[in-house]
Design an enzyme around this catalytic site. Structure first.
Site, PDB file in Angstrom:
ATOM      1  N   LYS A 269       8.554  -6.199   7.154  1.00  0.00           N
ATOM      2  CA  LYS A 269       7.337  -6.696   6.505  1.00  0.00           C
ATOM      3  C   LYS A 269       6.636  -7.640   7.453  1.00  0.00           C
ATOM      4  O   LYS A 269       7.277  -8.235   8.329  1.00  0.00           O
ATOM      5  CB  LYS A 269       7.705  -7.462   5.228  1.00  0.00           C
TER       6      LYS A 269
ATOM      7  N   ASP B 242      -0.645  -4.278   2.233  1.00  0.00           N
ATOM      8  CA  ASP B 242      -0.085  -5.060   1.119  1.00  0.00           C
ATOM      9  C   ASP B 242      -1.248  -5.932   0.647  1.00  0.00           C
ATOM     10  O   ASP B 242      -2.411  -5.566   0.881  1.00  0.00           O
ATOM     11  CB  ASP B 242       1.132  -5.886   1.597  1.00  0.00           C
TER      12      ASP B 242
HETATM   13  P1  NDP Z   1      -4.554  -6.327  -3.311  1.00  0.00           P
HETATM   14  O1  NDP Z   1      -4.895  -7.312  -2.278  1.00  0.00           O
HETATM   15  O2  NDP Z   1      -5.252  -5.024  -3.346  1.00  0.00           O
HETATM   16  O3  NDP Z   1      -4.712  -6.975  -4.759  1.00  0.00           O
HETATM   17  C1  NDP Z   1      -4.004  -8.119  -5.116  1.00  0.00           C
HETATM   18  C2  NDP Z   1      -4.401  -8.520  -6.522  1.00  0.00           C
HETATM   19  O4  NDP Z   1      -3.498  -9.526  -6.964  1.00  0.00           O
HETATM   20  C3  NDP Z   1      -5.789  -9.126  -6.594  1.00  0.00           C
HETATM   21  O5  NDP Z   1      -6.338  -8.867  -7.850  1.00  0.00           O
HETATM   22  C4  NDP Z   1      -5.494 -10.611  -6.406  1.00  0.00           C
HETATM   23  O6  NDP Z   1      -6.479 -11.453  -6.962  1.00  0.00           O
HETATM   24  C5  NDP Z   1      -4.186 -10.768  -7.131  1.00  0.00           C
HETATM   25  N1  NDP Z   1      -3.428 -11.852  -6.499  1.00  0.00           N
HETATM   26  C6  NDP Z   1      -2.982 -11.893  -5.214  1.00  0.00           C
HETATM   27  N2  NDP Z   1      -2.363 -13.053  -4.952  1.00  0.00           N
HETATM   28  C7  NDP Z   1      -2.408 -13.748  -6.085  1.00  0.00           C
HETATM   29  C8  NDP Z   1      -1.934 -15.016  -6.451  1.00  0.00           C
HETATM   30  N3  NDP Z   1      -1.286 -15.810  -5.579  1.00  0.00           N
HETATM   31  N4  NDP Z   1      -2.142 -15.412  -7.734  1.00  0.00           N
HETATM   32  C9  NDP Z   1      -2.796 -14.602  -8.621  1.00  0.00           C
HETATM   33  N5  NDP Z   1      -3.275 -13.384  -8.320  1.00  0.00           N
HETATM   34  C10 NDP Z   1      -3.078 -12.968  -7.076  1.00  0.00           C
HETATM   35  O7  NDP Z   1      -2.963  -6.117  -3.171  1.00  0.00           O
HETATM   36  P2  NDP Z   1      -2.057  -4.916  -3.716  1.00  0.00           P
HETATM   37  O8  NDP Z   1      -2.599  -4.389  -4.985  1.00  0.00           O
HETATM   38  O9  NDP Z   1      -1.806  -4.004  -2.589  1.00  0.00           O
HETATM   39  O10 NDP Z   1      -0.678  -5.685  -3.986  1.00  0.00           O
HETATM   40  C11 NDP Z   1      -0.335  -6.221  -5.257  1.00  0.00           C
HETATM   41  C12 NDP Z   1       1.165  -6.396  -5.361  1.00  0.00           C
HETATM   42  O11 NDP Z   1       1.800  -5.121  -5.209  1.00  0.00           O
HETATM   43  C13 NDP Z   1       1.814  -7.282  -4.294  1.00  0.00           C
HETATM   44  O12 NDP Z   1       2.934  -7.943  -4.876  1.00  0.00           O
HETATM   45  C14 NDP Z   1       2.315  -6.280  -3.261  1.00  0.00           C
HETATM   46  O13 NDP Z   1       3.378  -6.811  -2.504  1.00  0.00           O
HETATM   47  C15 NDP Z   1       2.786  -5.175  -4.186  1.00  0.00           C
HETATM   48  N6  NDP Z   1       2.917  -3.841  -3.591  1.00  0.00           N
HETATM   49  C16 NDP Z   1       1.870  -3.248  -2.946  1.00  0.00           C
HETATM   50  C17 NDP Z   1       2.013  -1.969  -2.444  1.00  0.00           C
HETATM   51  C18 NDP Z   1       0.883  -1.251  -1.803  1.00  0.00           C
HETATM   52  O14 NDP Z   1       1.056  -0.080  -1.465  1.00  0.00           O
HETATM   53  N7  NDP Z   1      -0.279  -1.863  -1.622  1.00  0.00           N
HETATM   54  C19 NDP Z   1       3.283  -1.254  -2.528  1.00  0.00           C
HETATM   55  C20 NDP Z   1       4.299  -1.921  -3.299  1.00  0.00           C
HETATM   56  C21 NDP Z   1       4.108  -3.188  -3.791  1.00  0.00           C
HETATM   57  P3  NDP Z   1      -7.483 -12.239  -5.989  1.00  0.00           P
HETATM   58  O15 NDP Z   1      -8.432 -11.201  -5.473  1.00  0.00           O
HETATM   59  O16 NDP Z   1      -8.120 -13.257  -6.871  1.00  0.00           O
HETATM   60  O17 NDP Z   1      -6.652 -12.865  -4.905  1.00  0.00           O
HETATM   61  O1  2IT Z   2       5.693  -3.432  -0.736  1.00  0.00           O
HETATM   62  C1  2IT Z   2       5.505  -2.269  -0.313  1.00  0.00           C
HETATM   63  O2  2IT Z   2       6.314  -1.359  -0.537  1.00  0.00           O
HETATM   64  C2  2IT Z   2       4.269  -1.998   0.419  1.00  0.00           C
HETATM   65  N1  2IT Z   2       3.443  -2.889   0.574  1.00  0.00           N
HETATM   66  C3  2IT Z   2       4.023  -0.644   1.009  1.00  0.00           C
HETATM   67  C4  2IT Z   2       4.774  -0.466   2.295  1.00  0.00           C
HETATM   68  C5  2IT Z   2       4.469   0.795   3.062  1.00  0.00           C
HETATM   69  O3  2IT Z   2       4.957   0.868   4.208  1.00  0.00           O
HETATM   70  O4  2IT Z   2       3.786   1.694   2.568  1.00  0.00           O
END
Ligand code: NDP
Ligand code: 2IT
Length: 449
Positions: A130, A170
């Site tokens: 990561k 992420d």
């Molecule tokens: P994005 O940046 O697309 O969206 C994040 C969302 O979460 C936004 O709405 C943001 O609001 C909110 N957010 C982020 N940080 C905070 C915080 N500290 N407090 C409150 N709200 C928060 O990210 P993703 O959708 O990609 O990721 C979301 C979660 O999913 C994370 O935990 C990530 O690790 C996990 N994840 C992502 C994957 C992927 O493929 N993208 C895969 C597996 C897990 P704001 O805009 O106000 O900051």
């Molecule tokens: O938390 C996760 O699994 C991710 N942000 C996606 C990682 C990836 O390599 O697609």
């Protein structure tokens, strides 16, 4: 507050804490896995003899670097970049990059540690890693984002490679950032090495369904949890935290499967829309115009915005935390259960605190931990790598069927493992043990690594 660990495992945990002082999120992620392992050490005494737990808790390599860049006014900024290459027993390091001001080594290590077991659960040949930076993309222009990504990759590129380390997105890193990062990697190496990053755009090496994969996969996992209980998503009232990549495609798939999503959020507040969230409007606001979720309520008749509101107080049957770590605490979990919630699927990484998890498990509701429930994103990244390696591109339907099969398989294997190791229905134990055993066996087979 925590359940006790066996004496030898407690000693390992204390050592991890001392060696990684101040990294609270990393300690939390390690503790949760260690709490699942007692029956594993009885069945596989060689894991203790060969100190596999101690080895798995120590990253193979940790890279920390300076990221200097200039904003549009010419002012110089210095951020800190990270890549923690945690474990490569099963394949090249694989895992996302997070750009958020809260990023520090403890966050990157918790995410990398969880990634190792999540990636093992997918059954694909990927190790765990990561990375990210304490950079705040909010309010930055496209040109500033590009300059930051180029500077970040100028250092990171020497550590990457399609067989070495393959980042993806992420929080704060989506298709736009992956494009700038890939472009800079290509310039620096003079290689069109598609498989070095995933989450690329369609038309330059990306895979259909990767954008949707984490959210869709999390919903497939919840569908499976409900199925074993003789239930389904049809007609269920749901809430989804966040409004980013994972949240949007969680909402979309829940609606496709007949559920009603009545609320979502961002870090500033909560939107409630009893008619059902208009996911196309959320996409337009967040993916295209990069606006706040508050604007949803001004554009959609009947929707309400609760500034600073607590999403978990909204009664629902299914809750899908899809924003960030530790967003559901013990009190929130008790509120959800008291309001009739029967299933929680973690789209985010470690969104529920240890106390919150205990509340859900004691209440006997279906609880899908992130390692299992959100593995669809990285699994589809591995499908993207497969397509890159064979210079092929698959259809949306074919790729989604593969994602569905992988999530159904993760559900089945975590369910079966939980039962085998004496915790029927406990997917936390099921996911931790299944992932751990796969990695531990490979590490032993590869000699003292
Ligand atoms: P994005 O940046 O697309 O969206 C994040 C969302 O979460 C936004 O709405 C943001 O609001 C909110 N957010 C982020 N940080 C905070 C915080 N500290 N407090 C409150 N709200 C928060 O990210 P993703 O959708 O990609 O990721 C979301 C979660 O999913 C994370 O935990 C990530 O690790 C996990 N994840 C992502 C994957 C992927 O493929 N993208 C895969 C597996 C897990 P704001 O805009 O106000 O900051
Ligand atoms: O938390 C996760 O699994 C991710 N942000 C996606 C990682 C990836 O390599 O697609």
């Amino acid at each position: 507050m925590h359940p006790p660990l066996p004496e030898n495992v407690e000693a390992i945990f204390q050592q991890v804490r001392a060696r990684n002082a101040g990294e609270d999120e990393f300690h939390q992620a390690v503790r949760e896995v260690l709490e699942s392992l007692a029956p594993v050490l009885v069945k596989y005494p060689e894991f203790a003899e060969q100190k596999v737990i101690e080895r798995i808790c120590e990253p193979e390599r940790q890279i920390i670097f300076r990221v200097p860049w200039q904003d549009d006014r010419g002012e110089v900024h210095i951020n800190r970049g990270f890549r923690v290459e945690f474990n490569s027993a099963l394949g090249p390091y694989k895992g996302g990059l997070r750009f958020h001001p809260s990023v520090y080594l403890g966050i990157v290590k918790f995410l990398g540690f969880e990634q190792v077991f999540k990636n093992a659960l997918t059954g694909m040949p990927i190790g765990g890693g990561k990375g990210g930076a304490d950079f705040d993309p909010k309010g930055r222009s496209d040109a500033e984002i590009m300059r930051f990504c180029q500077s970040f990759m100028t250092e990171l590129h020497r550590h990457l490679g399609e067989h070495t380390d393959v980042p993806a997105g992420d929080i704060g890193v989506g298709g736009r950032e992956i494009g700038y990062l890939f472009g800079q990697y290509k310039r620096l190496t003079n290689r069109y090495e598609s498989g070095v990053l995933t989450g690329k755009g369609i038309g330059w090496g990306g895979s259909l369904v990767r954008r949707e994969a984490t959210g869709y996969g999390a919903v497939f996992f919840v569908r499976e949890m409900l199925k074993v209980r003789g239930d389904s998503l049809g007609g269920k009232t749901c809430i989804v935290s966040g409004s980013g990549n994972v949240a949007i495609y969680t909402i979309e798939k829940l609606q496709e499967l007949g559920a009603k999503v009545i609320a979502c959020s961002d870090s500033h507040g909560v939107v409630v829309d009893e008619q059902g969230i208009d996911v196309d409007l959320v996409k337009q606001l967040k993916e295209v115009e990069r606006r706040r979720i508050a604007d949803y309520a001004t554009l959609r008749r009947g929707a309400r915005y609760l500034p600073g509101g607590n999403l978990w107080e909204i009664p629902c049957q299914v809750a899908m935390p899809s924003a960030t770590q530790n967003e559901i605490n013990g009190r929130d979990a008790r509120t959800l259960v008291a309001n009739g919630c029967i299933a929680v699927g973690e789209g985010a990484n470690m969104p529920t605190t240890p106390e919150g998890i205990r509340v859900f498990l004691e209440a006997g509701i279906a609880f899908g931990p992130g390692k299992a429930a959100n593995a669809g994103g990285v699994a589809t990244s591995a499908l993207e790598m497969q397509q890159n390696a064979s210079r092929d591109s698959w259809t949306f339907e074919f790729t989604e069927r593969k994602l569905d099969a992988i999530m159904t398989d993760i559900h089945a294997s975590t369910w079966a493992t939980a039962e085998e190791f004496g915790s029927p229905g406990n997917y936390v134990v099921g996911a931790n043990i299944t992932g751990f055993i796969r990695v531990a066996k490979a590490m032993l087979a590869l000699g003292l690594i």
